[in-house]
Write an enzyme that holds these catalytic residues in place. Structure first.
Site, mmCIF file in Angstrom:
data_model
loop_
_atom_site.group_PDB
_atom_site.id
_atom_site.type_symbol
_atom_site.label_atom_id
_atom_site.label_comp_id
_atom_site.label_asym_id
_atom_site.label_seq_id
_atom_site.Cartn_x
_atom_site.Cartn_y
_atom_site.Cartn_z
ATOM 1 N N MET A 26 30.195 64.808 56.212
ATOM 2 C CA MET A 26 29.188 65.316 57.153
ATOM 3 C C MET A 26 29.273 64.517 58.440
ATOM 4 S SD MET A 26 26.013 65.803 54.479
ATOM 5 C CE MET A 26 26.482 64.345 53.521
ATOM 6 N N GLN A 79 39.457 64.051 56.356
ATOM 7 C CA GLN A 79 39.215 65.445 56.729
ATOM 8 C C GLN A 79 39.621 65.682 58.176
ATOM 9 O OE1 GLN A 79 35.372 67.548 57.541
ATOM 10 N NE2 GLN A 79 35.829 68.619 55.628
ATOM 11 N N CYS A 109 33.002 74.318 59.219
ATOM 12 C CA CYS A 109 31.989 73.867 60.175
ATOM 13 C C CYS A 109 31.657 74.988 61.165
ATOM 14 C CB CYS A 109 32.475 72.641 60.928
ATOM 15 S SG CYS A 109 31.258 72.037 62.144
#
Length: 313
Positions: A26, A79, A109
């Site tokens: 996140m 990521q 996203c």
């Protein structure tokens, strides 16, 4: 007992994880300090925040800093996001990515700053580019996973999109049970996640609205998924990955601060903890008042003393 332990193992390509519970990456929250905290409580995999493949190529110091990992982050996962397969292929030659066991590609996203250049969930509408990125990473000899959503504004093509990623070389796919248009509203569609998991040959990891280990286990027993990716549930309680360790909130926050100060300056620690407080205090009696007092701290030492002196029910 032996069968249960075997069931908990999750294999992604040649990488074996000792649990089926993973921390969702996140942006702005899962920095190295928070990831280390979640590892302490049993998260089997903790991916870095999103890193721009193009930014890495351009030598961005901020981008490279996001790829620092803790000593206990093994197996490790970085990521990446972007829109060009050539950028990914070139980025994977960068020394900063050499030691990562898994390369995860963000195709979920929905934030405009990511999608406006064709990355993140914009790739859900560009399957040829999405497949090209996965293929480029797989051809580089890396274990590749992908984070997706249930399409741009409906889930009709989600299965065919995931099957295409599988055929392009993805070793596993994490599916967030919302469309990009939903952002974080509504409920995650776990039936849709289950349908995709049942149809694919590679592991499918479910994501969305899991706030406790009991909810995670319920999903694992109900749907043919290989694992659970926990996001906001971990922000509320980093110990969500553990069956046994359930420390008090004060202990969790103090350890979070200690880890943050190991890797970052005091000012960063204060600013970051302010964001985390919004989650830590959800449902806490008198949480708003306590949080307001803690936000007045001008340095980490003062904050830690305030925490130690505060009674939390």
């Amino acid at each position: 007992m032996e069968q249960r332990e075997k069931k908990q193992v999750l294999k992604i390509g040649g990488v074996t994880l000792n649990s089926r519970l993973l921390l969702a990456p996140m942006a702005g929250y899962t920095d190295i300090a928070f990831r280390r905290l979640c590892r302490d409580f049993g998260a089997a995999l903790t991916a870095t925040e999103m890193v721009s493949a193009k930014g890495l190529l351009h030598g961005s110091l901020k981008t490279a800093a996001l790829l620092n990992i803790a000593a206990d982050e093994t197996p490790s996962c970085a990521q990446l996001f972007g829109a060009d397969a050539n950028d990914f292929a070139a980025a994977l030659q960068h020394n900063a990515l050499a030691h990562f066991d898994i390369i995860d590609i963000n195709m979920g996203c929905p934030m405009p700053k990511i999608t406006k250049s064709g990355g993140g969930s914009a790739l859900l509408s560009n399957p040829s580019a999405a497949a090209g990125i996965v293929e480029a990473c797989a051809k580089a000899g890396r274990t590749v996973t992908v984070k997706v959503r249930l399409g741009k504004d409906n889930g009709q093509n989600a299965l065919s999109f995931c099957r295409m990623l599988q055929n392009a070389g993805a070793a596993a796919i994490a599916v967030h049970g919302r469309t990009a248009a939903q952002l974080y509203t509504g409920k995650a569609d776990w039936d849709a996640i289950g349908t995709i998991a049942a149809a694919l040959k590679i592991p499918v990891i479910g994501n969305g609205d899991v706030l406790s280990i009991n909810e995670a286990e319920e999903k694992l027993s109900t749907y043919p998924i290989a694992g659970i990716l926990i996001g906001r549930g971990a922000l509320r309680n980093p110990a969500v990955f553990s069956h046994t360790a359930q420390p008090k909130l004060k202990e969790i926050i103090l350890q979070h601060i200690a880890y943050s100060l190991m890797y970052f300056p005091a000012r960063y620690t204060l600013l970051t903890l302010r964001k985390h407080f919004a989650y830590y205090f959800k449902g806490v009696l008198h949480g708003k008042e306590i949080k307001e007092q803690w936000l007045k701290a001008s340095n980490p030492d003062t904050l830690m003393q305030l925490i130690k002196d505060t009674h939390i029910a």
